[in-house]
Each structure stands twice: as C-alpha cells, then as structure tokens.
Design a protein around this motif. Structure first.
Motif, PDB file in Angstrom:
ATOM      1  N   ALA A 146      31.000  49.781 -26.010  1.00 55.59           N
ATOM      2  CA  ALA A 146      29.921  50.564 -26.587  1.00 55.59           C
ATOM      3  C   ALA A 146      28.564  49.949 -26.273  1.00 55.59           C
ATOM      4  CB  ALA A 146      30.119  50.669 -28.103  1.00 55.59           C
ATOM      5  N   VAL A 147      27.531  50.797 -26.286  1.00 55.95           N
ATOM      6  CA  VAL A 147      26.171  50.379 -25.957  1.00 55.95           C
ATOM      7  C   VAL A 147      25.242  50.781 -27.094  1.00 55.95           C
ATOM      8  CG1 VAL A 147      24.253  50.627 -24.315  1.00 55.95           C
ATOM      9  CG2 VAL A 147      26.629  50.673 -23.493  1.00 55.95           C
ATOM     10  N   GLY A 148      24.292  49.894 -27.404  1.00 59.45           N
ATOM     11  CA  GLY A 148      23.237  50.205 -28.359  1.00 59.45           C
ATOM     12  C   GLY A 148      21.882  50.139 -27.684  1.00 59.45           C
ATOM     13  N   TYR A 149      20.904  50.820 -28.275  1.00 60.16           N
ATOM     14  CA  TYR A 149      19.522  50.758 -27.788  1.00 60.16           C
ATOM     15  C   TYR A 149      18.643  50.404 -28.965  1.00 60.16           C
ATOM     16  CZ  TYR A 149      14.930  52.161 -26.083  1.00 60.16           C
ATOM     17  OH  TYR A 149      13.598  52.161 -25.736  1.00 60.16           O
ATOM     18  N   GLU A 150      17.663  49.509 -28.738  1.00 57.59           N
ATOM     19  CA  GLU A 150      16.773  49.166 -29.840  1.00 57.59           C
ATOM     20  C   GLU A 150      15.351  48.924 -29.355  1.00 57.59           C
ATOM     21  OE1 GLU A 150      16.095  45.367 -31.529  1.00 57.59           O
ATOM     22  OE2 GLU A 150      15.370  45.325 -29.484  1.00 57.59           O
ATOM     23  N   GLY A 151      14.397  49.224 -30.246  1.00 53.34           N
ATOM     24  CA  GLY A 151      13.005  48.911 -30.013  1.00 53.34           C
ATOM     25  C   GLY A 151      12.314  49.846 -29.043  1.00 53.34           C
ATOM     26  N   GLY A 152      11.131  49.400 -28.594  1.00 54.10           N
ATOM     27  CA  GLY A 152      10.416  50.110 -27.554  1.00 54.10           C
ATOM     28  C   GLY A 152       9.696  51.351 -28.018  1.00 54.10           C
ATOM     29  N   VAL A 153       9.320  52.172 -27.065  1.00 50.62           N
ATOM     30  CA  VAL A 153       8.643  53.444 -27.339  1.00 50.62           C
ATOM     31  C   VAL A 153       9.652  54.378 -28.006  1.00 50.62           C
ATOM     32  CG1 VAL A 153       7.455  55.410 -26.301  1.00 50.62           C
ATOM     33  CG2 VAL A 153       7.132  53.106 -25.348  1.00 50.62           C
ATOM     34  N   ILE A 154       9.369  54.806 -29.214  1.00 50.88           N
ATOM     35  CA  ILE A 154      10.367  55.546 -29.980  1.00 50.88           C
ATOM     36  C   ILE A 154      10.747  56.859 -29.291  1.00 50.88           C
ATOM     37  CG2 ILE A 154       8.751  56.781 -31.483  1.00 50.88           C
ATOM     38  CD1 ILE A 154      10.780  56.196 -33.800  1.00 50.88           C
ATOM     39  N   LEU A 172      15.459  51.857 -33.995  1.00 51.18           N
ATOM     40  CA  LEU A 172      14.168  52.329 -33.502  1.00 51.18           C
ATOM     41  C   LEU A 172      13.029  51.754 -34.328  1.00 51.18           C
ATOM     42  CD1 LEU A 172      15.132  56.094 -32.995  1.00 51.18           C
ATOM     43  CD2 LEU A 172      15.206  54.241 -31.300  1.00 51.18           C
ATOM     44  N   PHE A 173      11.896  51.497 -33.671  1.00 49.13           N
ATOM     45  CA  PHE A 173      10.691  51.010 -34.332  1.00 49.13           C
ATOM     46  C   PHE A 173       9.726  52.186 -34.469  1.00 49.13           C
ATOM     47  CE2 PHE A 173      11.277  46.532 -32.259  1.00 49.13           C
ATOM     48  CZ  PHE A 173      12.474  46.392 -32.948  1.00 49.13           C
ATOM     49  N   ALA A 174       9.375  52.528 -35.690  1.00 55.02           N
ATOM     50  CA  ALA A 174       8.566  53.716 -35.945  1.00 55.02           C
ATOM     51  C   ALA A 174       7.185  53.594 -35.319  1.00 55.02           C
ATOM     52  CB  ALA A 174       8.432  53.945 -37.447  1.00 55.02           C
ATOM     53  N   GLY A 175       6.738  54.688 -34.702  1.00 56.82           N
ATOM     54  CA  GLY A 175       5.402  54.774 -34.128  1.00 56.82           C
ATOM     55  C   GLY A 175       4.917  56.204 -34.234  1.00 56.82           C
ATOM     56  N   SER A 176       3.595  56.389 -34.239  1.00 59.24           N
ATOM     57  CA  SER A 176       3.071  57.716 -34.555  1.00 59.24           C
ATOM     58  C   SER A 176       2.706  58.542 -33.331  1.00 59.24           C
ATOM     59  CB  SER A 176       1.835  57.588 -35.450  1.00 59.24           C
ATOM     60  OG  SER A 176       0.815  56.865 -34.777  1.00 59.24           O
ATOM     61  N   LEU A 197       9.968  50.560 -40.184  1.00 57.22           N
ATOM     62  CA  LEU A 197       8.606  51.056 -40.359  1.00 57.22           C
ATOM     63  C   LEU A 197       7.774  49.978 -41.052  1.00 57.22           C
ATOM     64  CD1 LEU A 197       6.346  53.214 -40.541  1.00 57.22           C
ATOM     65  CD2 LEU A 197       7.412  54.000 -42.673  1.00 57.22           C
ATOM     66  N   GLN A 198       6.684  49.560 -40.410  1.00 54.47           N
ATOM     67  CA  GLN A 198       5.726  48.678 -41.065  1.00 54.47           C
ATOM     68  C   GLN A 198       4.737  49.541 -41.847  1.00 54.47           C
ATOM     69  OE1 GLN A 198       7.550  45.872 -40.956  1.00 54.47           O
ATOM     70  NE2 GLN A 198       5.534  44.880 -41.033  1.00 54.47           N
ATOM     71  N   TRP A 199       4.763  49.383 -43.171  1.00 50.09           N
ATOM     72  CA  TRP A 199       4.072  50.285 -44.073  1.00 50.09           C
ATOM     73  C   TRP A 199       2.552  50.271 -43.873  1.00 50.09           C
ATOM     74  CZ3 TRP A 199       6.486  53.986 -46.329  1.00 50.09           C
ATOM     75  CH2 TRP A 199       5.918  54.692 -47.400  1.00 50.09           C
ATOM     76  N   ASP A 201       0.948  49.411 -40.955  1.00 51.89           N
ATOM     77  CA  ASP A 201       0.659  49.349 -39.526  1.00 51.89           C
ATOM     78  C   ASP A 201      -0.646  50.087 -39.227  1.00 51.89           C
ATOM     79  OD1 ASP A 201       0.600  49.492 -36.758  1.00 51.89           O
ATOM     80  OD2 ASP A 201       2.762  49.819 -36.584  1.00 51.89           O
ATOM     81  N   GLU A 202      -1.650  49.316 -38.819  1.00 52.47           N
ATOM     82  CA  GLU A 202      -2.965  49.895 -38.605  1.00 52.47           C
ATOM     83  C   GLU A 202      -3.022  50.833 -37.406  1.00 52.47           C
ATOM     84  OE1 GLU A 202      -2.359  46.089 -36.448  1.00 52.47           O
ATOM     85  OE2 GLU A 202      -2.061  46.755 -38.511  1.00 52.47           O
ATOM     86  N   GLY A 203      -2.051  50.736 -36.500  1.00 52.36           N
ATOM     87  CA  GLY A 203      -2.077  51.554 -35.301  1.00 52.36           C
ATOM     88  C   GLY A 203      -1.187  52.783 -35.357  1.00 52.36           C
ATOM     89  N   ASN A 204      -0.481  52.973 -36.460  1.00 51.98           N
ATOM     90  CA  ASN A 204       0.463  54.087 -36.552  1.00 51.98           C
ATOM     91  C   ASN A 204       0.209  54.919 -37.803  1.00 51.98           C
ATOM     92  OD1 ASN A 204       1.986  53.672 -34.194  1.00 51.98           O
ATOM     93  ND2 ASN A 204       3.141  52.040 -35.185  1.00 51.98           N
ATOM     94  N   ASP A 205       0.498  56.190 -37.692  1.00 50.67           N
ATOM     95  CA  ASP A 205       0.366  57.123 -38.802  1.00 50.67           C
ATOM     96  C   ASP A 205       1.670  57.100 -39.604  1.00 50.67           C
ATOM     97  OD1 ASP A 205       0.480  59.441 -40.421  1.00 50.67           O
ATOM     98  OD2 ASP A 205      -0.868  60.519 -39.080  1.00 50.67           O
ATOM     99  N   ARG A 206       1.576  56.569 -40.819  1.00 52.30           N
ATOM    100  CA  ARG A 206       2.782  56.416 -41.645  1.00 52.30           C
ATOM    101  C   ARG A 206       3.475  57.747 -41.891  1.00 52.30           C
ATOM    102  NH1 ARG A 206       1.266  54.548 -47.354  1.00 52.30           N
ATOM    103  NH2 ARG A 206       0.575  52.693 -46.234  1.00 52.30           N
ATOM    104  N   GLN A 207       2.701  58.785 -42.191  1.00 49.70           N
ATOM    105  CA  GLN A 207       3.322  60.073 -42.502  1.00 49.70           C
ATOM    106  C   GLN A 207       4.016  60.659 -41.290  1.00 49.70           C
ATOM    107  OE1 GLN A 207       3.526  61.399 -45.692  1.00 49.70           O
ATOM    108  NE2 GLN A 207       5.081  62.590 -44.577  1.00 49.70           N
ATOM    109  N   ALA A 208       3.436  60.471 -40.106  1.00 43.84           N
ATOM    110  CA  ALA A 208       4.090  60.966 -38.889  1.00 43.84           C
ATOM    111  C   ALA A 208       5.426  60.259 -38.680  1.00 43.84           C
ATOM    112  CB  ALA A 208       3.180  60.748 -37.678  1.00 43.84           C
ATOM    113  N   ALA A 209       5.469  58.966 -38.959  1.00 44.49           N
ATOM    114  CA  ALA A 209       6.720  58.226 -38.819  1.00 44.49           C
ATOM    115  C   ALA A 209       7.766  58.721 -39.814  1.00 44.49           C
ATOM    116  CB  ALA A 209       6.463  56.731 -39.021  1.00 44.49           C
TER     117      ALA A 209
END
Length: 254
Positions: A146-154, A172-176, A197-199, A201-209
């Motif tokens: 089996a294979v997993g994927y993690e991180g990066g551009v969501i 997955l790492f949440a991004g907006s 999700l980093q609550w 995160d100054e660079g991401n829109d929390r609600q979009a995540a």
C-alpha cells in the motif's frame, strides 16, 4: 530511474538522490531489511512549490521518522517549475498576480481566476509525474504494498486521491488557495484522510480550509486543528500521522 548519490542517516535510514528523466527526487529506505523480508510500504511526501533544496530540512525530518520508527520507505520529487527545473511563463505571471493581490490595500483578497491560474496547471503537471515516480519506486526491490501520500499542495493531494488507486490513505496539510474545481474533486475522494490545520495560519483562510474538509467524500476523515502559525505544527502530530499511515498501510496499530 537513475540514482546519483547515497548516504546513511544514522544507523536506520539510507538516503538516495535520484532522477526520473528531468525530475529530481529523494528516496529514504530502511538501512536493514524487514526481518520477515516483507516489502516496506511507501509514503510519498509532498511539499510546497519552494524547491527541494529549501524544503529539505523539513522533508528529511519527516522521512527519517517514518523510516526509522515505522519501517516505511519515503520519497519526494521536485515539483514542476520549481528548484532547478525550467519555469513556464504562465506560472510566473500567476505568482506575480498573487503577490500583487496579497499586497493590495483592499485586504489582500485573492480572486478565483488568480488561484485557478496558479494551482490548476501545477496540479495537471505534477500528478502525472507523481504517478510516474510511483511506477518506478514500486518496481524497486524492498518496496511494495500500500501507498500513502502526505503534505504538500493540498490540491495535488486531492487529485492524487481521486485518480491514483494505489494510494490508500492521505495526510493533507490544509491550505486556502484551492480552486473551486478542486472542491468538486474533493467530493469524489473516498480514501481515509488525516488533515492538519494550523488555526492561526496567517497565510491561509481558515474557513476555506474547513469548507474543503467538509467537502471531502471520505467516510473516514479526521481534522486535527492546532493553535499557532503556518510552521508551528506540534511535534506530536508527526507521530499521529505516522500511526494513521501504519493503520492503513500495514493494518497494524501503533
């Protein structure tokens, strides 16, 4: 796949740099084979479009943990248009438009057209390259299952989760900066998901995540939200993610 260098990272991990055509990558594997000779499950480690050189310290930290502590193999590749790879004009223009939009006095709102121009071509180019890398990596001795994927551009993770049946779980790492089309793709995702999700995160829109998490079609999906900025993910989340992959890639609780 051509390997260009090899080094041991402590007693437990071997790191090898490789090239798949024009695509640079890094593979981390256990220094000693599994006692039962079972192939090591593989985790594909994504990263932002900042270049492997810049991202290496964070990537190697995650990879060493997965390999040394859990017996996985781990691999990453350079994204299209990043690092030493050729740029393309449309992507450079989209990045310039993004910087201009985020710097505007109007509050830095980024329009959907800019997000689409920046992200969708990257996804369209990167996903087939990840699949080609996966073909080559699974053909190597000692890696399989089996294979997993993690991180990066969501958005890349979402597309891979939809089109690549060999990937059975994703962290997955949440991004907006997520195109509307990717929200629609998210509804087709059915594999187990572990989302960070980093609550603050100054660079991401929390609600979009949060909206994207809600859109995922997976019956098993977990959201871990932690206080702090973009780079403040708590250390314990590395273990949490590794246990998630151990459960879904090997069937063994840790």
């Amino acid at each position: 796949m051509h390997f260009s260098s090899e080094q041991r990272l402590g007693d437990a991990v071997v790191e090898r740099a490789f090239a798949l055509g024009e695509i640079p990558g890094i593979l981390w594997t256990p220094a000693a084979p599994s006692p039962d000779s079972a192939p090591a499950p593989l985790i594909l480690i994504g990263h932002p479009p900042l270049g492997l050189g810049r991202m290496y310290p964070r990537l190697v930290g995650r990879a060493r943990h997965y390999v040394a502590e859990y017996g996985f193999a781990a691999a990453t590749i350079e994204l299209p248009g990043c690092g030493e790879r050729p740029r393309w004009a449309a992507a450079e223009q989209a990045r310039a438009d993004l910087r201009r939009a985020m710097g505007m006095e109007s509050g830095g709102a980024v329009g959907g057209e800019i997000i689409d121009a920046l992200i969708l071509p990257l996804v369209d180019r990167a996903v087939p390259e990840w699949q080609a890398a996966l073909d080559a990596l699974l053909a190597l001795p000692g890696i399989g299952g089996a294979v997993g994927y993690e991180g990066g551009v969501i958005s890349i993770g979402v597309r891979l989760a939809v089109v690549e049946p060999r990937i059975v779980a994703a962290g997955l790492f949440a991004g907006s900066l997520v195109p509307a089309a990717v929200f629609e793709e998210a509804r087709r995702v059915t594999i187990p998901l572990h989302v960070l999700l980093q609550w603050d995160d100054e660079g991401n829109d929390r609600q979009a995540a949060l909206d994207l998490f809600d859109a995922f079609g997976s019956r098993e999906k977990t959201l871990h939200a932690n206080l702090g900025g973009h780079t403040g993910v708590p250390r314990f989340e590395l273990d949490t993610g590794a246990r998630f992959f151990a459960r879904h890639l090997t069937g063994e609780p840790h």
